[in-house]
Design a protein around this motif. Structure first.
Motif, PDB file in Angstrom:
ATOM      1  N   VAL A 140       0.847  -1.188   0.000  1.00  0.00           N
ATOM      2  CA  VAL A 140       0.000   0.000   0.000  1.00  0.00           C
ATOM      3  C   VAL A 140       0.881   1.236   0.000  1.00  0.00           C
ATOM      4  N   GLY A 141       0.726   2.080  -1.036  1.00  0.00           N
ATOM      5  CA  GLY A 141       1.525   3.292  -1.121  1.00  0.00           C
ATOM      6  C   GLY A 141       2.989   3.011  -1.355  1.00  0.00           C
ATOM      7  N   PRO A 142       3.362   2.393  -2.483  1.00  0.00           N
ATOM      8  CA  PRO A 142       4.762   2.011  -2.706  1.00  0.00           C
ATOM      9  C   PRO A 142       5.722   3.179  -2.870  1.00  0.00           C
ATOM     10  N   GLY A 143       5.222   4.396  -3.098  1.00  0.00           N
ATOM     11  CA  GLY A 143       6.102   5.560  -3.174  1.00  0.00           C
ATOM     12  C   GLY A 143       7.112   5.441  -4.293  1.00  0.00           C
ATOM     13  N   HIS A 144       8.402   5.398  -3.934  1.00  0.00           N
ATOM     14  CA  HIS A 144       9.469   5.318  -4.930  1.00  0.00           C
ATOM     15  C   HIS A 144       9.711   3.892  -5.417  1.00  0.00           C
ATOM     16  N   GLY A 145       9.129   2.902  -4.769  1.00  0.00           N
ATOM     17  CA  GLY A 145       9.192   1.536  -5.268  1.00  0.00           C
ATOM     18  C   GLY A 145      10.221   0.632  -4.632  1.00  0.00           C
ATOM     19  N   PHE A 146      11.017   1.129  -3.670  1.00  0.00           N
ATOM     20  CA  PHE A 146      12.109   0.313  -3.171  1.00  0.00           C
ATOM     21  C   PHE A 146      11.667  -0.810  -2.241  1.00  0.00           C
ATOM     22  N   LEU A 147      10.567  -0.637  -1.510  1.00  0.00           N
ATOM     23  CA  LEU A 147      10.094  -1.744  -0.690  1.00  0.00           C
ATOM     24  C   LEU A 147       9.577  -2.875  -1.575  1.00  0.00           C
ATOM     25  N   LEU A 148       8.841  -2.523  -2.631  1.00  0.00           N
ATOM     26  CA  LEU A 148       8.362  -3.543  -3.563  1.00  0.00           C
ATOM     27  C   LEU A 148       9.534  -4.230  -4.245  1.00  0.00           C
ATOM     28  N   LEU A 149      10.535  -3.468  -4.625  1.00  0.00           N
ATOM     29  CA  LEU A 149      11.720  -4.044  -5.251  1.00  0.00           C
ATOM     30  C   LEU A 149      12.386  -5.036  -4.298  1.00  0.00           C
ATOM     31  N   THR A 150      12.483  -4.671  -3.034  1.00  0.00           N
ATOM     32  CA  THR A 150      13.050  -5.573  -2.028  1.00  0.00           C
ATOM     33  C   THR A 150      12.232  -6.851  -1.922  1.00  0.00           C
ATOM     34  N   LEU A 165      -2.512   6.013  -4.759  1.00  0.00           N
ATOM     35  CA  LEU A 165      -3.349   7.053  -5.357  1.00  0.00           C
ATOM     36  C   LEU A 165      -2.559   7.987  -6.255  1.00  0.00           C
ATOM     37  N   SER A 166      -1.238   8.053  -6.063  1.00  0.00           N
ATOM     38  CA  SER A 166      -0.399   9.007  -6.789  1.00  0.00           C
ATOM     39  C   SER A 166       0.040   8.448  -8.135  1.00  0.00           C
ATOM     40  N   ALA A 167      -0.247   9.184  -9.213  1.00  0.00           N
ATOM     41  CA  ALA A 167       0.207   8.770 -10.540  1.00  0.00           C
ATOM     42  C   ALA A 167       1.729   8.763 -10.621  1.00  0.00           C
ATOM     43  N   ALA A 168       2.383   9.723  -9.978  1.00  0.00           N
ATOM     44  CA  ALA A 168       3.846   9.781  -9.994  1.00  0.00           C
ATOM     45  C   ALA A 168       4.441   8.555  -9.316  1.00  0.00           C
ATOM     46  N   SER A 169       3.863   8.169  -8.179  1.00  0.00           N
ATOM     47  CA  SER A 169       4.345   6.993  -7.474  1.00  0.00           C
ATOM     48  C   SER A 169       4.126   5.724  -8.292  1.00  0.00           C
ATOM     49  N   VAL A 170       2.950   5.593  -8.891  1.00  0.00           N
ATOM     50  CA  VAL A 170       2.649   4.409  -9.699  1.00  0.00           C
ATOM     51  C   VAL A 170       3.640   4.292 -10.847  1.00  0.00           C
ATOM     52  N   GLU A 171       3.909   5.403 -11.517  1.00  0.00           N
ATOM     53  CA  GLU A 171       4.823   5.362 -12.658  1.00  0.00           C
ATOM     54  C   GLU A 171       6.243   5.024 -12.220  1.00  0.00           C
ATOM     55  N   GLN A 172       6.720   5.668 -11.154  1.00  0.00           N
ATOM     56  CA  GLN A 172       8.090   5.398 -10.715  1.00  0.00           C
ATOM     57  C   GLN A 172       8.245   3.958 -10.242  1.00  0.00           C
ATOM     58  N   THR A 173       7.275   3.465  -9.473  1.00  0.00           N
ATOM     59  CA  THR A 173       7.366   2.099  -8.970  1.00  0.00           C
ATOM     60  C   THR A 173       7.287   1.093 -10.115  1.00  0.00           C
ATOM     61  N   ARG A 174       6.364   1.311 -11.029  1.00  0.00           N
ATOM     62  CA  ARG A 174       6.201   0.383 -12.153  1.00  0.00           C
ATOM     63  C   ARG A 174       7.469   0.327 -13.003  1.00  0.00           C
ATOM     64  N   THR A 175       8.044   1.488 -13.308  1.00  0.00           N
ATOM     65  CA  THR A 175       9.215   1.497 -14.187  1.00  0.00           C
ATOM     66  C   THR A 175      10.433   0.896 -13.511  1.00  0.00           C
ATOM     67  N   ILE A 176      10.586   1.094 -12.205  1.00  0.00           N
ATOM     68  CA  ILE A 176      11.772   0.559 -11.542  1.00  0.00           C
ATOM     69  C   ILE A 176      11.686  -0.958 -11.437  1.00  0.00           C
ATOM     70  N   VAL A 177      10.497  -1.494 -11.152  1.00  0.00           N
ATOM     71  CA  VAL A 177      10.355  -2.947 -11.062  1.00  0.00           C
ATOM     72  C   VAL A 177      10.505  -3.582 -12.446  1.00  0.00           C
ATOM     73  N   GLU A 178       9.897  -2.968 -13.451  1.00  0.00           N
ATOM     74  CA  GLU A 178      10.014  -3.502 -14.818  1.00  0.00           C
ATOM     75  C   GLU A 178      11.463  -3.452 -15.310  1.00  0.00           C
ATOM     76  N   HIS A 179      12.205  -2.447 -14.880  1.00  0.00           N
ATOM     77  CA  HIS A 179      13.600  -2.326 -15.312  1.00  0.00           C
ATOM     78  C   HIS A 179      14.474  -3.414 -14.684  1.00  0.00           C
TER      79      HIS A 179
END
Length: 302
Positions: A140-150, A165-179
């Motif tokens: 919930v609320g992944p922010g920059h994506g590093f917890l999900l990456l972990t 809820l944040s489009a910026a957070s969704v985009e950053q988290t999605r792109t970092i995990v996909e990368h």
């Protein structure tokens, strides 16, 4: 200062060019980092630069977070309360300002490697996350994506879902995990954790929520929702803070006891706590002086 990966060295040089008095803090932070952590920071910066960002922009993003936090700490010391107390107060200036949100997320990601308490909370998740547990993971609320990456790197879950809820957070988290892990069974979606119909009670084997509760008006509602969605044997991991002003923090706990009573009243039990005092102070001194305390908890549904 120790030898650093090239992109880390460039970031540090840019930070110090813009804010020279930060040298002592950075040297101490980098000296305390493991080789693996420095490598992860270097790979993250390589990723950002590959997206077209510059070391100067990333340094500015980090210094935005640092400067805003120092300003809010001064306000808190003078007025004994956070500047804002409602989501509406900060939505327009923070969450709906895409340029600010992008810098905010990049700055927070970098702080994960440089601010001692952020480093310790990241290590705590990496250490405590079940390594062989299967099933469904919710963040919930992944922010920059590093917890999900972990979680993707350390865990063995069959499905990873992150909602924000944040489009910026969704985009950053999605792109970092996909990368970094393009084949991971992970989805990042923009939706409301509290009202999403397809998040069914008792359906998740892990629920992780990092640095969300202090941003909402009624954190107990979020805690009860976690308890509702988690299976009886779920791994639950939550981080937040006490007396820790920031530009978008609105809910103020004045003691860890107050926070932990809310957790206990929400259908969750503390399995393992991590209570981190203000840098250079003990927990007792931080409590007595109302200084920021960061906390992370491994929890279990009652």
């Amino acid at each position: 200062m120790r030898d650093l990966p090239p992109t880390v060295d460039r970031l540090v040089a840019s930070i110090l060019d813009q804010f020279p008095v930060h040298r002592g803090f950075l040297e101490q932070a980098l000296d305390g980092a493991t080789a693996e952590e420095l490598d992860r920071l270097g790979r993250y910066l390589d990723f950002c630069i590959g997206k077209g960002l510059t070391p100067d922009y990333l340094a500015e993003s980090y210094l935005t977070i640092l400067g805003d936090t120092l300003d809010e700490q001064l306000y808190f010391r003078e007025h004994d309360h956070y500047r804002h107390s409602s989501f509406a107060d900060v939505a327009e200036s923070v969450y709906h300002d895409r340029d600010y949100m992008d810098r905010y997320m990049y700055g927070l990601a970098i702080s994960t490697f440089l601010w001692p308490n952020h480093v310790e909370m990241s290590r705590f998740l990496r250490r405590s996350l079940p390594k062989e547990k299967r099933g469904r993971y919710l963040e919930v609320g992944p922010g920059h994506g590093f917890l999900l990456l972990t979680a993707v790197e350390v865990g063995a879950f069959d499905d990873y879902l992150a909602v924000d809820l944040s489009a910026a957070s969704v985009e950053q988290t999605r792109t970092i995990v996909e990368h970094f892990h393009p084949d991971a069974p992970a989805r990042v979606e923009q939706r409301d954790f509290l009202t999403a119909d397809d998040l069914q009670p008792g359906s998740f084997d892990a629920v992780v929520m990092g640095e969300v509760l202090e941003h909402v008006e009624h954190p107990e509602v979020f805690l009860r929702r976690i308890a509702e969605l988690a299976k009886p044997d779920a791994f639950v991991f939550v981080t937040t803070c006490v007396n820790a002003p920031a530009v978008d923090h609105i809910y103020l706990w004045r003691t860890t006891d107050e926070l932990e009573a809310m957790i206990a009243g929400s259908g969750l039990s503390i399995v393992e706590p991590l209570r981190l005092p203000y840098e250079g102070r003990s927990l007792e001194e931080s409590r007595a002086e109302a200084l920021p305390i960061n906390v992370a908890y491994v929890l279990a549904p009652d």
